[in-house]
Design an enzyme around this catalytic site. Sequence first.
Site, PDB file in Angstrom:
ATOM      1  N   HIS A  94     -12.653 -27.229 -24.201  1.00 39.94           N
ATOM      2  CA  HIS A  94     -12.424 -28.626 -23.858  1.00 39.94           C
ATOM      3  C   HIS A  94     -11.061 -29.095 -24.345  1.00 39.94           C
ATOM      4  O   HIS A  94     -10.660 -28.714 -25.440  1.00 39.94           O
ATOM      5  CB  HIS A  94     -13.543 -29.467 -24.499  1.00 39.94           C
ATOM      6  N   ALA A 100       9.941   5.244  11.850  1.00 35.13           N
ATOM      7  CA  ALA A 100       9.425   6.608  12.043  1.00 35.13           C
ATOM      8  C   ALA A 100       8.258   6.539  13.011  1.00 35.13           C
ATOM      9  O   ALA A 100       7.445   5.613  12.961  1.00 35.13           O
ATOM     10  CB  ALA A 100       8.950   7.180  10.717  1.00 35.13           C
ATOM     11  N   CYS A 139       4.144  -8.850   1.819  1.00 35.59           N
ATOM     12  CA  CYS A 139       3.812  -9.665   0.641  1.00 35.59           C
ATOM     13  C   CYS A 139       5.072 -10.097  -0.100  1.00 35.59           C
ATOM     14  O   CYS A 139       5.247 -11.260  -0.440  1.00 35.59           O
ATOM     15  CB  CYS A 139       2.881  -8.885  -0.278  1.00 35.59           C
ATOM     16  N   ALA A 190      -7.937 -16.589  -2.506  1.00 38.70           N
ATOM     17  CA  ALA A 190      -7.535 -17.987  -2.691  1.00 38.70           C
ATOM     18  C   ALA A 190      -6.678 -18.431  -1.536  1.00 38.70           C
ATOM     19  O   ALA A 190      -6.019 -17.619  -0.897  1.00 38.70           O
ATOM     20  CB  ALA A 190      -6.758 -18.135  -3.998  1.00 38.70           C
ATOM     21  N   GLY A 216      -3.362 -15.677  13.025  1.00 46.08           N
ATOM     22  CA  GLY A 216      -3.853 -14.345  12.689  1.00 46.08           C
ATOM     23  C   GLY A 216      -2.766 -13.286  12.770  1.00 46.08           C
ATOM     24  O   GLY A 216      -1.655 -13.554  13.272  1.00 46.08           O
ATOM     25  N   GLU A 275      -1.597 -23.262   4.121  1.00 49.65           N
ATOM     26  CA  GLU A 275      -0.638 -23.154   3.016  1.00 49.65           C
ATOM     27  C   GLU A 275       0.692 -23.816   3.395  1.00 49.65           C
ATOM     28  O   GLU A 275       1.269 -24.572   2.615  1.00 49.65           O
ATOM     29  CB  GLU A 275      -0.441 -21.684   2.640  1.00 49.65           C
ATOM     30  N   LYS A 305       6.122 -17.407  -0.325  1.00 52.36           N
ATOM     31  CA  LYS A 305       5.234 -18.561  -0.064  1.00 52.36           C
ATOM     32  C   LYS A 305       4.867 -19.263  -1.369  1.00 52.36           C
ATOM     33  O   LYS A 305       4.939 -20.477  -1.483  1.00 52.36           O
ATOM     34  CB  LYS A 305       3.996 -18.055   0.684  1.00 52.36           C
ATOM     35  N   GLY A 362       0.816  -1.222   0.000  1.00 48.98           N
ATOM     36  CA  GLY A 362       0.000   0.000   0.000  1.00 48.98           C
ATOM     37  C   GLY A 362       0.841   1.259   0.000  1.00 48.98           C
ATOM     38  O   GLY A 362       0.590   2.208  -0.749  1.00 48.98           O
ATOM     39  N   GLU A 411     -13.923 -25.648 -17.853  1.00 49.13           N
ATOM     40  CA  GLU A 411     -15.160 -25.835 -18.619  1.00 49.13           C
ATOM     41  C   GLU A 411     -16.329 -26.233 -17.709  1.00 49.13           C
ATOM     42  O   GLU A 411     -17.494 -26.030 -18.052  1.00 49.13           O
ATOM     43  CB  GLU A 411     -14.977 -26.862 -19.745  1.00 49.13           C
ATOM     44  N   ASP A 414      -3.323  -3.400   5.729  1.00 46.37           N
ATOM     45  CA  ASP A 414      -3.630  -4.268   6.867  1.00 46.37           C
ATOM     46  C   ASP A 414      -3.707  -3.525   8.196  1.00 46.37           C
ATOM     47  O   ASP A 414      -4.352  -3.999   9.131  1.00 46.37           O
ATOM     48  CB  ASP A 414      -2.559  -5.366   7.000  1.00 46.37           C
ATOM     49  N   TYR A 448      11.475  -2.830  -6.118  1.00 47.62           N
ATOM     50  CA  TYR A 448      10.620  -1.871  -5.410  1.00 47.62           C
ATOM     51  C   TYR A 448      11.408  -0.612  -5.048  1.00 47.62           C
ATOM     52  O   TYR A 448      10.900   0.497  -5.130  1.00 47.62           O
ATOM     53  CB  TYR A 448      10.035  -2.511  -4.136  1.00 47.62           C
ATOM     54  N   TYR A 464      -5.415 -19.322   6.628  1.00 45.15           N
ATOM     55  CA  TYR A 464      -4.654 -19.257   5.373  1.00 45.15           C
ATOM     56  C   TYR A 464      -3.223 -19.773   5.538  1.00 45.15           C
ATOM     57  O   TYR A 464      -2.770 -20.661   4.830  1.00 45.15           O
ATOM     58  CB  TYR A 464      -4.514 -17.798   4.933  1.00 45.15           C
ATOM     59  N   ILE A 465      -2.495 -19.137   6.477  1.00 47.18           N
ATOM     60  CA  ILE A 465      -1.059 -19.409   6.560  1.00 47.18           C
ATOM     61  C   ILE A 465      -0.823 -20.840   7.024  1.00 47.18           C
ATOM     62  O   ILE A 465       0.018 -21.557   6.478  1.00 47.18           O
ATOM     63  CB  ILE A 465      -0.383 -18.379   7.499  1.00 47.18           C
ATOM     64  N   CYS A 485       3.256 -13.466   0.578  1.00 48.35           N
ATOM     65  CA  CYS A 485       2.679 -14.076  -0.624  1.00 48.35           C
ATOM     66  C   CYS A 485       3.724 -14.594  -1.618  1.00 48.35           C
ATOM     67  O   CYS A 485       3.625 -15.721  -2.107  1.00 48.35           O
ATOM     68  CB  CYS A 485       1.815 -13.068  -1.376  1.00 48.35           C
TER      69      CYS A 485
HETATM   70  P1  NDP Z   1      -6.402 -16.503   9.726  1.00 49.99           P
HETATM   71  O1  NDP Z   1      -7.264 -15.440  10.255  1.00 49.99           O
HETATM   72  O2  NDP Z   1      -6.587 -16.966   8.329  1.00 49.99           O
HETATM   73  O3  NDP Z   1      -6.529 -17.794  10.657  1.00 49.99           O
HETATM   74  C1  NDP Z   1      -6.251 -17.713  12.030  1.00 49.99           C
HETATM   75  C2  NDP Z   1      -6.340 -19.100  12.634  1.00 49.99           C
HETATM   76  O4  NDP Z   1      -5.833 -19.041  13.955  1.00 49.99           O
HETATM   77  C3  NDP Z   1      -7.750 -19.623  12.724  1.00 49.99           C
HETATM   78  O5  NDP Z   1      -7.742 -20.990  12.533  1.00 49.99           O
HETATM   79  C4  NDP Z   1      -8.151 -19.251  14.163  1.00 49.99           C
HETATM   80  O6  NDP Z   1      -9.041 -20.162  14.716  1.00 49.99           O
HETATM   81  C5  NDP Z   1      -6.838 -19.379  14.903  1.00 49.99           C
HETATM   82  N1  NDP Z   1      -6.693 -18.449  16.023  1.00 49.99           N
HETATM   83  C6  NDP Z   1      -6.998 -17.144  16.038  1.00 49.99           C
HETATM   84  N2  NDP Z   1      -6.688 -16.590  17.231  1.00 49.99           N
HETATM   85  C7  NDP Z   1      -6.168 -17.571  17.978  1.00 49.99           C
HETATM   86  C8  NDP Z   1      -5.662 -17.651  19.314  1.00 49.99           C
HETATM   87  N3  NDP Z   1      -5.628 -16.579  20.091  1.00 49.99           N
HETATM   88  N4  NDP Z   1      -5.215 -18.828  19.766  1.00 49.99           N
HETATM   89  C9  NDP Z   1      -5.228 -19.927  18.973  1.00 49.99           C
HETATM   90  N5  NDP Z   1      -5.697 -19.916  17.721  1.00 49.99           N
HETATM   91  C10 NDP Z   1      -6.167 -18.765  17.228  1.00 49.99           C
HETATM   92  O7  NDP Z   1      -4.907 -15.995  10.002  1.00 49.99           O
HETATM   93  P2  NDP Z   1      -3.507 -16.283   9.300  1.00 49.99           P
HETATM   94  O8  NDP Z   1      -2.496 -15.965  10.331  1.00 49.99           O
HETATM   95  O9  NDP Z   1      -3.473 -17.614   8.650  1.00 49.99           O
HETATM   96  O10 NDP Z   1      -3.456 -15.199   8.144  1.00 49.99           O
HETATM   97  C11 NDP Z   1      -3.610 -13.809   8.466  1.00 49.99           C
HETATM   98  C12 NDP Z   1      -4.228 -13.092   7.303  1.00 49.99           C
HETATM   99  O11 NDP Z   1      -3.278 -12.955   6.264  1.00 49.99           O
HETATM  100  C13 NDP Z   1      -5.412 -13.802   6.672  1.00 49.99           C
HETATM  101  O12 NDP Z   1      -6.606 -13.494   7.298  1.00 49.99           O
HETATM  102  C14 NDP Z   1      -5.381 -13.320   5.250  1.00 49.99           C
HETATM  103  O13 NDP Z   1      -6.154 -12.163   5.135  1.00 49.99           O
HETATM  104  C15 NDP Z   1      -3.912 -12.992   5.011  1.00 49.99           C
HETATM  105  N6  NDP Z   1      -3.301 -14.041   4.165  1.00 49.99           N
HETATM  106  C16 NDP Z   1      -3.777 -14.245   2.908  1.00 49.99           C
HETATM  107  C17 NDP Z   1      -3.243 -15.218   2.100  1.00 49.99           C
HETATM  108  C18 NDP Z   1      -3.807 -15.423   0.744  1.00 49.99           C
HETATM  109  O14 NDP Z   1      -4.485 -14.545   0.237  1.00 49.99           O
HETATM  110  N7  NDP Z   1      -3.592 -16.589   0.121  1.00 49.99           N
HETATM  111  C19 NDP Z   1      -2.127 -16.050   2.543  1.00 49.99           C
HETATM  112  C20 NDP Z   1      -1.710 -15.770   3.892  1.00 49.99           C
HETATM  113  C21 NDP Z   1      -2.281 -14.802   4.661  1.00 49.99           C
HETATM  114  P3  NDP Z   1     -10.654 -19.997  14.594  1.00 49.99           P
HETATM  115  O15 NDP Z   1     -10.998 -19.947  13.142  1.00 49.99           O
HETATM  116  O16 NDP Z   1     -11.165 -21.183  15.277  1.00 49.99           O
HETATM  117  O17 NDP Z   1     -10.968 -18.689  15.262  1.00 49.99           O
END
Ligand code: NDP
Length: 452
Positions: free
Chosen positions: A441, A117, A45, A346, A267, A185, A53, A18, A446, A308, A101, A181-182, A50
């Site tokens: 095809h 900063a 990223c 995705a 998260g 992946e 990864k 951003g 398809e 973010d 960049y 997600y993470i 991204c």
């Molecule tokens: P996510 O929000 O995707 O998943 C977090 C996971 O951690 C969930 O399973 C959640 O469980 C669990 N969780 C959350 N808080 C706690 C806690 N305090 N203790 C234990 N478990 C917990 O987070 P990620 O870290 O995987 O990714 C962060 C963000 O980065 C994503 O939301 C996405 O926006 C971005 N991202 C996007 C990608 C892509 O576009 N391909 C790739 C990687 C990251 P529950 O669901 O049960 O709450």
Amino acid sequence: MSDAQFDYDLFVIGAGSGGVRASRIAAGYGARVAVAEEYRIGGTCVIRGCVPKKLLVYGSHFAEELQDAANYGWTVEKTTFDWPTLRDAVLRDVDRLNSAYTSTLETHHVDRFLERATITGPNSVRLSASGREITAKTILVATGAWPVMPEFEGSEHCITSNEVFHLEQLPRRVVISGAGYIALEFAGIFNALGSHVTVVNRSETLLRGYDEALRDRLLQITMARGIQYRFNCPFEKVVKREDGVLEVWLKGQPDPILADQVMVATGRKPNTDGLGLENAGVTLGDKGQIVVDERAQTSCPSIYAVGDVTDRVQLTPVAIREGQAFADRVFGGKHTVIDYSCIPSAVFSQPPLAGVGPTEGQARNLYGSIKVYSSDFRPMKNIFGHRPERGLYKMIVDAATDKVLALHMIGPDAPEILQAAAIAVKAGLTKADFDATVALHPSMAEELVLMK
Ligand code: NDP
């Protein structure tokens, strides 16, 4: 103070997706711009997200390709995998992008300060290493987010997505905390590269927010591929033994899981700690995110925020759009408003999944009467590779208007296919429009025009 009395027209904190976009677009409109970055230009990223990864996903895919090779007549005598070779090649590519960049900023005459900063007032920042105070008519905060490390005993023995790209060796056994997600992946990457992977989540839900049928399919396939799951199992503690092995103790479980690495992917938290936002009266939300209006403006009129750090949609292309729109509005005199509807996303799990629009459950709540079409098929490549894994595509249609509201897909190349299909959803095309398109095809895509 007149504009010329400020050191800069725009000071950007954070040179990620951003921040870099906003800097170069504002500079292109003739603004005097500077950016501060405390780590590396490119941001999450590019440097530790991204891009590296996705390269690891590509690298790990060779396992499947090499397995399939014999079916296509290839003799592959002996295969070995060397983690440092892949890791270093990926890190070299990160260096290349970091340079690209940096030169983008250079060619747009954006001044760069490679230090932290902090905000000292509505129009001023202090550079922490040099102690220099700089004034700017407008400040943009684009500091992104940081992995959350929940509190538990032994968390210092765990890594996050920040460290995973630098591992000295491929762990034989990995425990991953989280099922978002993470987590999924990296579960796919490590599993394909030969590590034993256990995914542990506090709830029984994986990939919250994605369509349930796809999540179930991912669970089923990845379990068959050897990934183990422990649901409803919060971490209790991680103990490091003298031999270096990590014992992962889960609440209510009698025995620990043994691991060589424990990765926490629970998260990401907006990066606002210690930024000095209170010095300018910038309002934060309950997760520490900067609260902004639809023009990215904070409660302090001279300070804006994108990406973010605002905790709206944590996706790179959204941060880029927000940075672009901010610069267009504030320095280009345009009235750009971001449309947050129909954002495709995705998960580069193995197999990957992708979606645009509401899940089936959400669509029922939003629209009442919907029609759901699906295609549950075995991709040609899997048949030839003797893999039982099936792809699943779902289309959700508004029963009243025939408009396609959502597409959800799991299977090979799902993200590539969905990006193109998302244009049709965004454009508001109907199921009849999809049906009127002749199939291409043989392809997996398809299925999108053949759903009954
Ligand atoms: P996510 O929000 O995707 O998943 C977090 C996971 O951690 C969930 O399973 C959640 O469980 C669990 N969780 C959350 N808080 C706690 C806690 N305090 N203790 C234990 N478990 C917990 O987070 P990620 O870290 O995987 O990714 C962060 C963000 O980065 C994503 O939301 C996405 O926006 C971005 N991202 C996007 C990608 C892509 O576009 N391909 C790739 C990687 C990251 P529950 O669901 O049960 O709450």
